[in-house]
Design an enzyme around this catalytic site. Sequence first.
Site, PDB file in Angstrom:
ATOM      1  N   ASP A  15       0.644  -1.067  -0.011  1.00  0.00           N
ATOM      2  CA  ASP A  15       0.026   0.118  -0.007  1.00  0.00           C
ATOM      3  C   ASP A  15       1.090   1.058   0.011  1.00  0.00           C
ATOM      4  OD1 ASP A  15      -2.183   1.333   0.335  1.00  0.00           O
ATOM      5  OD2 ASP A  15      -2.101   1.583   2.566  1.00  0.00           O
ATOM      6  N   ASP A  17      -0.263   5.008   1.031  1.00  0.00           N
ATOM      7  CA  ASP A  17      -0.485   6.036   1.901  1.00  0.00           C
ATOM      8  C   ASP A  17      -0.971   5.873   3.532  1.00  0.00           C
ATOM      9  OD1 ASP A  17      -1.069   8.311   0.481  1.00  0.00           O
ATOM     10  OD2 ASP A  17      -2.801   7.104  -0.561  1.00  0.00           O
TER      11      ASP A  17
END
EC number: 3.1.3.96
Length: 231
Positions: A15, A17
């Site tokens: 991922d 953020d």
Amino acid sequence: MANKVLRKVTHCVFDMDGLLLDTERLYTVATEMILEPYGKTYPFEIKEQVMGLQTEPLARFMVEHYELPMSWEEYARQQRANTEILMRNAQLMPGAERLLRHLHANKVPFCLATSSGADMVELKTAQHRELFSLFNHKVCGSSDKEVVNGKPAPDIFLVAAGRFGVPPKPSDCLVFEDSPNGVTAANSAGMQVVMVPDPRLSQEKTSHATQVLASLADFKPEQFGLPAFTD
């Protein structure tokens, strides 16, 4: 939480953020800029519900929850405008660069699977172009037509795994996430998941991860059958 069996993997999926880039704090500021004129606040209990969501479901939730006098499209437009200003100087999270360079040096295939759209990924990574060029590929959920359903559905991780030159089995993939929605998505995809959560998240929200760490700097690759750090 009981110790979970850690299985050997061959590929990694990240991922972005709040995991690789310190953007969650900036998202909070961008959101507060929208809510402030309406006298609304953005407590963490609300934030944890939308972490990891793609643009449309997040905007729809916020407009409905706060009863804002605007369409979800207008909310998304304002959020994007605020974000574009704030994200240009997004910094790397602790341990992120070391881990990515280690995997690359040891020829461990890894990719990005983010709910952000491709243009926002370009904006957020502007200060780190060379590092993000090390990824085998990037799947940007909000702008990728193959990602039909966003997190917590497993689509993005299954699409990401399928784009490696020789696609691995889901069980051979290790996902790195910071959000409960992302952990649910990884589990649904049949993948192990290392979670680096916001310390304010309750244990209930982190208990479904294979492993929970305070920082990527604490990750020990050899626990998942990957080459150990030598520095």
